[in-house]
Design a protein around this motif. Structure first.
Motif, PDB file in Angstrom:
ATOM      1  N   LEU A   2       0.842  -1.209   0.000  1.00 31.85           N
ATOM      2  CA  LEU A   2       0.000   0.000   0.000  1.00 31.85           C
ATOM      3  C   LEU A   2       0.876   1.257   0.000  1.00 31.85           C
ATOM      4  N   LEU A   3       1.856   1.256   0.895  1.00 29.71           N
ATOM      5  CA  LEU A   3       2.750   2.417   1.012  1.00 29.71           C
ATOM      6  C   LEU A   3       3.464   2.674  -0.308  1.00 29.71           C
ATOM      7  N   ASN A   4       3.940   1.596  -0.888  1.00 30.14           N
ATOM      8  CA  ASN A   4       4.616   1.644  -2.185  1.00 30.14           C
ATOM      9  C   ASN A   4       3.730   2.333  -3.224  1.00 30.14           C
ATOM     10  N   CYS A   5       2.444   1.947  -3.229  1.00 26.00           N
ATOM     11  CA  CYS A   5       1.481   2.543  -4.160  1.00 26.00           C
ATOM     12  C   CYS A   5       1.315   4.028  -3.924  1.00 26.00           C
ATOM     13  N   ILE A   6       1.176   4.360  -2.651  1.00 20.54           N
ATOM     14  CA  ILE A   6       0.916   5.764  -2.309  1.00 20.54           C
ATOM     15  C   ILE A   6       2.122   6.617  -2.713  1.00 20.54           C
ATOM     16  N   GLU A   7       3.310   6.055  -2.471  1.00 20.19           N
ATOM     17  CA  GLU A   7       4.527   6.809  -2.809  1.00 20.19           C
ATOM     18  C   GLU A   7       4.697   6.945  -4.320  1.00 20.19           C
ATOM     19  N   ASN A   8       4.171   5.981  -5.049  1.00 22.26           N
ATOM     20  CA  ASN A   8       4.388   5.988  -6.497  1.00 22.26           C
ATOM     21  C   ASN A   8       3.157   6.445  -7.253  1.00 22.26           C
ATOM     22  N   GLY A   9       2.663   7.620  -6.948  1.00 21.07           N
ATOM     23  CA  GLY A   9       1.651   8.201  -7.815  1.00 21.07           C
ATOM     24  C   GLY A   9       0.262   8.295  -7.227  1.00 21.07           C
ATOM     25  N   MET A  10       0.000   7.617  -6.106  1.00 21.84           N
ATOM     26  CA  MET A  10      -1.366   7.672  -5.592  1.00 21.84           C
ATOM     27  C   MET A  10      -1.460   8.606  -4.382  1.00 21.84           C
ATOM     28  N   SER A  11      -0.542   9.560  -4.324  1.00 21.54           N
ATOM     29  CA  SER A  11      -0.500  10.425  -3.154  1.00 21.54           C
ATOM     30  C   SER A  11      -1.688  11.384  -3.101  1.00 21.54           C
ATOM     31  N   HIS A  12      -2.424  11.527  -4.213  1.00 26.08           N
ATOM     32  CA  HIS A  12      -3.595  12.404  -4.188  1.00 26.08           C
ATOM     33  C   HIS A  12      -4.817  11.677  -3.648  1.00 26.08           C
ATOM     34  N   ARG A  43      -6.924   1.862  -0.644  1.00 27.15           N
ATOM     35  CA  ARG A  43      -7.240   0.496  -0.222  1.00 27.15           C
ATOM     36  C   ARG A  43      -8.352  -0.088  -1.107  1.00 27.15           C
ATOM     37  N   ALA A  44      -9.394   0.719  -1.361  1.00 23.11           N
ATOM     38  CA  ALA A  44     -10.516   0.238  -2.188  1.00 23.11           C
ATOM     39  C   ALA A  44     -10.032  -0.112  -3.596  1.00 23.11           C
ATOM     40  N   ILE A  45      -9.180   0.768  -4.160  1.00 25.50           N
ATOM     41  CA  ILE A  45      -8.657   0.519  -5.511  1.00 25.50           C
ATOM     42  C   ILE A  45      -7.804  -0.745  -5.523  1.00 25.50           C
ATOM     43  N   MET A  46      -6.945  -0.845  -4.503  1.00 30.31           N
ATOM     44  CA  MET A  46      -6.043  -2.005  -4.453  1.00 30.31           C
ATOM     45  C   MET A  46      -6.838  -3.299  -4.265  1.00 30.31           C
ATOM     46  N   GLU A  47      -7.944  -3.213  -3.518  1.00 24.85           N
ATOM     47  CA  GLU A  47      -8.702  -4.436  -3.267  1.00 24.85           C
ATOM     48  C   GLU A  47      -9.483  -4.897  -4.494  1.00 24.85           C
ATOM     49  N   MET A  48      -9.717  -3.972  -5.431  1.00 20.72           N
ATOM     50  CA  MET A  48     -10.403  -4.384  -6.662  1.00 20.72           C
ATOM     51  C   MET A  48      -9.448  -5.048  -7.655  1.00 20.72           C
ATOM     52  N   GLU A  67     -14.493  -0.088 -14.300  1.00 23.59           N
ATOM     53  CA  GLU A  67     -15.286   0.019 -13.074  1.00 23.59           C
ATOM     54  C   GLU A  67     -14.611   0.978 -12.085  1.00 23.59           C
ATOM     55  N   LEU A  68     -13.281   0.864 -11.993  1.00 24.52           N
ATOM     56  CA  LEU A  68     -12.533   1.764 -11.098  1.00 24.52           C
ATOM     57  C   LEU A  68     -12.675   3.215 -11.554  1.00 24.52           C
ATOM     58  N   PHE A  69     -12.621   3.439 -12.876  1.00 23.64           N
ATOM     59  CA  PHE A  69     -12.762   4.802 -13.403  1.00 23.64           C
ATOM     60  C   PHE A  69     -14.127   5.354 -13.032  1.00 23.64           C
ATOM     61  N   LYS A  70     -15.154   4.481 -13.067  1.00 22.99           N
ATOM     62  CA  LYS A  70     -16.520   4.920 -12.757  1.00 22.99           C
ATOM     63  C   LYS A  70     -16.623   5.288 -11.274  1.00 22.99           C
ATOM     64  N   GLN A  71     -16.081   4.419 -10.423  1.00 26.65           N
ATOM     65  CA  GLN A  71     -16.180   4.651  -8.975  1.00 26.65           C
ATOM     66  C   GLN A  71     -15.282   5.793  -8.521  1.00 26.65           C
ATOM     67  N   PHE A  72     -14.116   5.912  -9.133  1.00 25.62           N
ATOM     68  CA  PHE A  72     -13.141   6.923  -8.713  1.00 25.62           C
ATOM     69  C   PHE A  72     -12.641   7.711  -9.918  1.00 25.62           C
ATOM     70  N   PRO A  73     -13.383   8.746 -10.342  1.00 25.13           N
ATOM     71  CA  PRO A  73     -12.936   9.524 -11.519  1.00 25.13           C
ATOM     72  C   PRO A  73     -11.493  10.020 -11.355  1.00 25.13           C
TER      73      PRO A  73
END
Lengths: 207, 207
Positions: free
Chosen positions: A18-28, A35-40, A128-134
Motif C-alpha cells: 500500500l505504502l509503495n502505491c501511495i509513494e508511487n503516484g497515488m498520493s492524491h 485500499r478500495a482501488i487495491m482491493e479491486m 469500473e474503477l474509473f466509474k467509482q473513482f474519476p
C-alpha cells in the motif's frame, strides 16, 4: 488461453505494498480510496519462467510490477528479440488496456525472468474503477502521458545512438539490469549479437 | 520564449475541420460539444520553416496536426538528428502536456517542414476542457493509450530491424513521407547517413 496465468501464489495486500502505491503516484488519494482501488485489483506472485502473455493471445489484463522482472520479446525468424524489461514500479505493456479493449492478438510474449509480484486488473475492472473513482482515471491519464513521453524519448534515443552508447547508458542508468539479465537478452535489447556485446564490454573494461 | 509562435495565419473553424475532428475520435461527442471544445482551442497555419519549439524552451502548448508536416529533431554533437515526422491527424509530441505541466526544458526542436495547420491548446486550456467535459478527459486517456501502444511497437520495431527494413517499411506504410521529406532527414530518421540511404535505394530499384 488463460493457461499461462495458472498457479500463481496469492500475495496478501500488505501495508508495504500500500505504502509503495501511495509513494508511487497515488498520493492524491485518501488511504481508504487507495485500499478500495487495491482491493479491486489482485496481487499475485509468478514463478520465474512463467509466460504471462503469448504471441497471438488476446491480452485481457494489465500488469503493474511491484517486484521482479518481466521481459517483452518478439519471435522474428524463429529468434527471440528482446524489446523491453519491466522492473519494480513499472507498468507492464498491456494492449488490452492500451487499445481500449480492442480485441487484437498480441505480437509479443511477456515472460517473468525472475519470481515476480504483479498487480493485475482486467479491462472491465479498470473501467469500473474509473466509474467509482474519476480521480483514478485522471491518475491513469497522467501516468500514461508520462509513459508516452518516456517512450518517445526512448525511441529518439535509440535512433540517435550506437549499440556501445546504449550499453554505456544502461550501465549508468539501469545498472541493476546488467546483473539480473542474461547476456544474450541484453545484447538483443541493444540491437546486437552477444559476441558484439562481449567485445564492447572488453573495450570498456580496457579503458 | 514565445517568439517562435509569432505571425501564424489564423485559420477559421470550418465545417471541414469540425467533420475531420468528429471522424477522428470525437464521434462520442454531440456536435455542439465538439464545437465548444474546438472553440476553446485555436487553429493556426504556420509557414514552412517555423520552429514551434526550441531546445531548452519550456513547452507550454500541445499541437494537433490537421494539415502539413512537423519534424522533431535533436542536436547531437552539432548535427541535426531527425526522430519523428508528425503528419495529418497526428498529435504532435508536447512535453507540456505529456508530463502534466512539469516545467522542464525541451530536449528537441519542432519544425514545420511544410505550411502546417495545427490546433493549439495550452496546458491550462486542456485542464479547463477536462473540467467542463469529463468525456474529453476519457477521450484523451484512450487516445494517449493508443499512442503509447504505437510508440511501444515503434521502439520494438526499431530494435528488431535493419535500416534497409526500416526504409522498406516506410515505402509500404508511410510512402507519402518519401516525397515530402528531404533525403538527409529521412536517412537520419532511419538511423543512417544519406550516402547509405542512397545505396539502399539503388539496391531496391535494381531488384
Amino acid at each position: 488461453m488463460e493457461a499461462s496465468l495458472n498457479f500463481p501464489t496469492e500475495t496478501p495486500l500488505t501495508e508495504d505494498l500500500l505504502l509503495n502505491c501511495i509513494e508511487n503516484g497515488m498520493s492524491h488519494f485518501k488511504d481508504e480510496e487507495v485500499r478500495a482501488i487495491m482491493e479491486m485489483t489482485s496481487i499475485k506472485t509468478f514463478k520465474k519462467g512463467t509466460i504471462l502473455l503469448h504471441e497471438g493471445e488476446i491480452p485481457s489484463k494489465c500488469f503493474y510490477n511491484y517486484k521482479g522482472c518481466v521481459r517483452q520479446f518478439y519471435l522474428k525468424d524463429g529468434e527471440e528479440r528482446t524489446t523491453s524489461f519491466f522492473t519494480e514500479n513499472q507498468s507492464v505493456t498491456s494492449t488490452a488496456i492500451s487499445t481500449g479493449g480492442r480485441k487484437q492478438g498480441s505480437k509479443y510474449y511477456l515472460e517473468c525472468i525472475e519470481d515476480t509480484t504483479l498487480s493485475i486488473a482486467s479491462h472491465e475492472q479498470e473501467l469500473e474503477l474509473f466509474k467509482q473513482f474519476p480521480k483514478f482515471e485522471t491518475l491513469c491519464r497522467i501516468e500514461t502521458e508520462r509513459e508516452l513521453t518516456q517512450y518517445q524519448e526512448k525511441l529518439a534515443y535509440y535512433i540517435m545512438t550506437s549499440p556501445e552508447e546504449r550499453y554505456l547508458n544502461l550501465l549508468n542508468n539501469r545498472s541493476e539490469l546488467i546483473n539480473r539479465v542474461p547476456l544474450y537478452q541484453l545484447a538483443s535489447y541493444i540491437g546486437i549479437k552477444p559476441e558484439t556485446l562481449s567485445r564492447i564490454r572488453k573495450r570498456i573494461l580496457m579503458k
